[in-house]
Each structure stands twice: as structure tokens, then as C-alpha cells.
Design a protein around this motif. Sequence first.
Motif, PDB file in Angstrom:
ATOM      1  N   LEU A   1       0.751  -1.240  -0.022  1.00 38.27           N
ATOM      2  CA  LEU A   1       0.175   0.072   0.064  1.00 38.27           C
ATOM      3  C   LEU A   1       0.998   1.285   0.059  1.00 38.27           C
ATOM      4  CD1 LEU A   1      -2.593   1.749   0.259  1.00 38.27           C
ATOM      5  CD2 LEU A   1      -2.434   1.063   2.800  1.00 38.27           C
ATOM      6  N   ASP A   2       0.685   2.084  -0.989  1.00 44.80           N
ATOM      7  CA  ASP A   2       1.532   3.034  -1.104  1.00 44.80           C
ATOM      8  C   ASP A   2       0.707   4.465  -1.072  1.00 44.80           C
ATOM      9  OD1 ASP A   2       4.244   3.379  -1.058  1.00 44.80           O
ATOM     10  OD2 ASP A   2       4.353   3.223  -3.440  1.00 44.80           O
ATOM     11  N   LEU A   3       1.099   5.371  -0.252  1.00 43.29           N
ATOM     12  CA  LEU A   3       0.239   6.656   0.017  1.00 43.29           C
ATOM     13  C   LEU A   3       1.276   8.003  -0.943  1.00 43.29           C
ATOM     14  CD1 LEU A   3      -0.380   6.674   3.906  1.00 43.29           C
ATOM     15  CD2 LEU A   3      -1.862   5.794   1.725  1.00 43.29           C
ATOM     16  N   SER A   4       0.498   8.508  -1.487  1.00 41.75           N
ATOM     17  CA  SER A   4       1.193   9.724  -2.214  1.00 41.75           C
ATOM     18  C   SER A   4       0.490  10.970  -1.972  1.00 41.75           C
ATOM     19  CB  SER A   4       1.884   9.553  -3.503  1.00 41.75           C
ATOM     20  OG  SER A   4       0.336   9.408  -4.384  1.00 41.75           O
ATOM     21  N   HIS A   5       0.824  12.125  -2.156  1.00 45.42           N
ATOM     22  CA  HIS A   5      -0.048  13.476  -1.820  1.00 45.42           C
ATOM     23  C   HIS A   5      -0.345  14.060  -3.368  1.00 45.42           C
ATOM     24  CE1 HIS A   5       4.197  14.969  -2.661  1.00 45.42           C
ATOM     25  NE2 HIS A   5       3.539  16.095  -2.714  1.00 45.42           N
ATOM     26  N   ILE A   6      -1.138  14.672  -3.111  1.00 45.96           N
ATOM     27  CA  ILE A   6      -1.859  15.521  -4.285  1.00 45.96           C
ATOM     28  C   ILE A   6      -0.644  16.686  -4.522  1.00 45.96           C
ATOM     29  CG2 ILE A   6      -3.062  17.397  -3.096  1.00 45.96           C
ATOM     30  CD1 ILE A   6      -5.466  16.701  -4.817  1.00 45.96           C
ATOM     31  N   VAL A   7      -0.270  16.817  -5.609  1.00 44.79           N
ATOM     32  CA  VAL A   7       0.724  17.884  -6.138  1.00 44.79           C
ATOM     33  C   VAL A   7       0.045  19.180  -6.550  1.00 44.79           C
ATOM     34  CG1 VAL A   7       2.703  18.299  -7.701  1.00 44.79           C
ATOM     35  CG2 VAL A   7       2.416  15.958  -6.561  1.00 44.79           C
ATOM     36  N   ILE A   8       0.312  20.362  -6.111  1.00 44.90           N
ATOM     37  CA  ILE A   8      -0.306  21.598  -6.586  1.00 44.90           C
ATOM     38  C   ILE A   8       0.287  21.662  -7.954  1.00 44.90           C
ATOM     39  CG2 ILE A   8      -0.486  23.904  -6.307  1.00 44.90           C
ATOM     40  CD1 ILE A   8      -2.032  22.112  -4.286  1.00 44.90           C
ATOM     41  N   GLY A   9      -0.594  22.054  -8.928  1.00 45.52           N
ATOM     42  CA  GLY A   9      -0.247  22.157 -10.192  1.00 45.52           C
ATOM     43  C   GLY A   9      -0.584  20.936 -11.291  1.00 45.52           C
ATOM     44  N   ALA A  10      -0.848  19.770 -10.589  1.00 44.74           N
ATOM     45  CA  ALA A  10      -1.071  18.797 -11.384  1.00 44.74           C
ATOM     46  C   ALA A  10      -2.704  18.268 -10.885  1.00 44.74           C
ATOM     47  CB  ALA A  10      -0.252  17.601 -11.206  1.00 44.74           C
ATOM     48  N   ASN A  11      -3.060  18.900  -9.781  1.00 41.63           N
ATOM     49  CA  ASN A  11      -4.297  18.448  -9.414  1.00 41.63           C
ATOM     50  C   ASN A  11      -5.262  20.083  -8.511  1.00 41.63           C
ATOM     51  OD1 ASN A  11      -2.434  16.262  -7.970  1.00 41.63           O
ATOM     52  ND2 ASN A  11      -4.356  15.266  -9.108  1.00 41.63           N
TER      53      ASN A  11
END
Length: 472
Positions: free
Chosen positions: A308-318
Motif C-alpha cells: 500500500l503506497d500513499l502519495s500526496h496531491i501535487v499542486i499544479g497537477a491537481n
Amino acid sequence: MQQLLRAIEADPVRELALAGRFAEAEARLSPQAKPQDAARLNEAWARTLYEAGDLAGTAARVQRCVETKALSEEKEFRARVLLAHLFRRLGRKDEALSRQEELEKRFKDTKDVYLRNQILNEREITEGRTEIKSFPNRLTVRLTNQCNIRCSMCVMPDDKPWSVSAKTISEVKALTPYLSDLQWQGGEPLIVAGLPELIESGGRNPHLSQNIITNGLLIDRRWAELLVRNRVHVRISIDGADKEMFEKIRCGGSWEKLIAGISYFNEERVRQNQPYVRLELHMLVMRSNYKQVAAMVDFAHQQRFDILDLSHIVIGANPVEEDIFERGTKETWTELQRQRALAAQKAASCGLRFGDNLPFPPAGMLDEAKKPSQAPAAKAEPELPPYHCLSPWKLLIIREGGGLVPNWHCIRDGRHMDIGHCEKQSLMEAWNSPTMQEFRKRILDRTQRGKCTDFCLSGALVDHWRDHIEWI
């Protein structure tokens, strides 16, 4: 980690190792113990030391792995590469060069083009070359901007349908013998008609780890057979731990089709006896779902995911409104820290590999903000550490529209900082473009502030190992 430690046969040794009492575990290893047991123990010990930020201790344990002489040729190669990298990170260039020479001596007679390219790449990094002759060893290809669903947070432009050209696909095929990692992305990559041929091509490189990021909704028995046979690790993006949240975020998606696709893949892994072909769950954490991080562990375990991999929302892409990191409050950060700690605890108890790639609270946000045990504590340092990022020497990304970047985080003022374009030049021309060479020089000189994003350099984003060299 637990799966690695459980492979050690001696019960008292295993129990001590699982408790993190590695020195005692090592002392209990009998002279008659299998060398493989000592290698596994030292690898687990090295991982733990790395996570704690002890690079010198990590190097010592990796060296012990090599000394067991219990590693396969490829694992020994990875271990020796890892040693050179660790000494670079420690700022001990002479020792890094010495380890590099040992690596070259050990594999001087190899005819394997993959190994030769990797050795050259490590030499060029250690010597601080900005124009390099080695090929990328990690490649990410966005095949299309088209998708079969519309996710609430996705800003992928699809008003102008785009797919990667035949010219670029030909160049990608030419690079596959040199790659250790190849990521297929979209949009939704499974809608691309030529993907099966590309996957078969990558499958002919025994060193290559192919990965595909998919929403999983199109996986049927035919796709499952092809993916498993070519050792493609499947990462399914799932952002909700139940039907309601999943279908709210993944607009047009069907929870029932998702579960069916997961089942097909798991059944095929068993049929082909390919337990090392991974099934990974990728969760993009954002305002809508951050309270479900711990619940996602339960779902992943139930559905037989390996990671299970958690990643974060990237400003500019989301969308900005989904961001809880750069624009997080004390309340959101507090709950997120509770969720990720509980998730890590649950994952450890059920043997699920847990990748926490999320940023950490900015300094002063929480009174007693602590990082999870997976990552070293953030340090506000006036000077960046050596080799803060190796992406410009190792990774090339073909993003939507054909722009080329060395890392997804290379975004400034909401725009990707392209180093070239795959339709205007060859991939290798972009690989040594003036912009890419400037990236390398700034990292070597530790002057990338102002070029790289402040958030990326702040310490909030941890130097995860996957961004550099894979573990052995």
C-alpha cells in the motif's frame, strides 16, 4: 520488512529481529547458520538504519551482506551500487570512488549491456559529470491523456486527445535493454492498442521491473495473463476504501468491476506461480479521503495486495481545493498524522508493505509533530545534503503532451519545468540538453534553490530510497 525477517529460519533469531533487536539476533546466529540467514538479517538491519537516517550504519550492514557471499550476482551488484551511493551521500567521495572501483573490478568481464550501463552511470554520478554517456535506467511513459473514467481530482487535459507517437515508442523500445524500471501510465494505459506489444518487449529484459499504473477497471483474464507472464507489477489507483468513497472520487467507475479485476490478477499470479509479481495499491491522499488512510490498510489486506503506497496531491497537477499539505491546517495535519500512524501499525501487524510517501507537517505546525518511524526526522539545514536528488542522472519522464521532465515534482509556478520535448528531439538529445545539464550542475553545487521547488527542498518531502537506487 516482516516478510524479509520471517525468512530467517532460526526461531530465536527471527523473534529478536522482529523486535528490532538486531545486535542480539546477530549474536544468536550460530556458526552453522546458513549464510542466507545472515544476509537477510543484515539487509533488514540496514533498512532500519537507513530509515533512522544512519547512513554510515547502513553502509556497514550492506557491506556485511556482501561479505556473506550468499547473494545472487544481481543482488550483489545492487548491494555494491548501494555502497557507492551511500558514501556519496555521506560526502566521502574518495570512499565512494573506491567502492566504485570494486564494483567495476568485480563485473569487469560482464557482457550484459544493462550491467555495463549501470556501472557507467554510477561512475559518472560519482565523478560529478553533467554531460553523461550512460542511458537512463528509469523511464516513465505517459502513453495517452485519454481515460475510461473521470476522477474528481484529475486535471489531465483531454479536450485534445493525445497519445505518444510511433517515433517515441521506437525510442523507448531501444532503451529497454538498459532499464531497471519502466513505468506505464495514462490517462488509462490499458486503452492503448499497442500496449501489449510494448509489454512483451520489456519482458525480454530479465533485469527490468515493469510497472503499470491503472484504475484496474479494464483488467480481465486476458490482461491478467499477459501482465503476469511478463512480470509486470500492477499498481491500481484506489482512492476510497469503500464503494461510496471510491465511486464518488472515481466518477464513472464501478466498485464491482474493480474487485473483479483484482481477483483476475490474483488468480493469474497463483496459476502461473508468480508470487513475486506484485499487486500494489496506490492511494492519492487529499481532502476528500484522508480520513480513510487507516481503513485502506484493511481493504488492501483483504484483497491480497502486497503493498500500500500513499502519495500526496501535487499542486499544479491537481485541484487546489483538494490540497491539505501546502494549505493544511493544524486540524487536518493532526488527523492525518493519526491516520498514517494507525495505518503503519495495522500494516505491520498483517505483513503488508507500507509506503508512506506523504509530506510531513511544516515546522511549527504541530506542537509535538513527529514523523512516523518509516522516515528520518526532518532537519532544517542551511545547506542541502550532497546528492539531494539523482533524478537528472537516472530518470526520464515522458509526460502528457510529450514534454520531458526528470521528476514529477519538477513543477514551478504551476508549470512543469520541461527539459525537452519528445516530438522535437530524440530522447537522448533531451537527456543531455542544456537544461538537464544545468539541473545536474546545480545539484552537484548544491545551488538548486530557486530552480527546484521550495517545497521539495524544505525537508517536507523525504529522500525516499526509490528515488535513487533500489534496495538489494
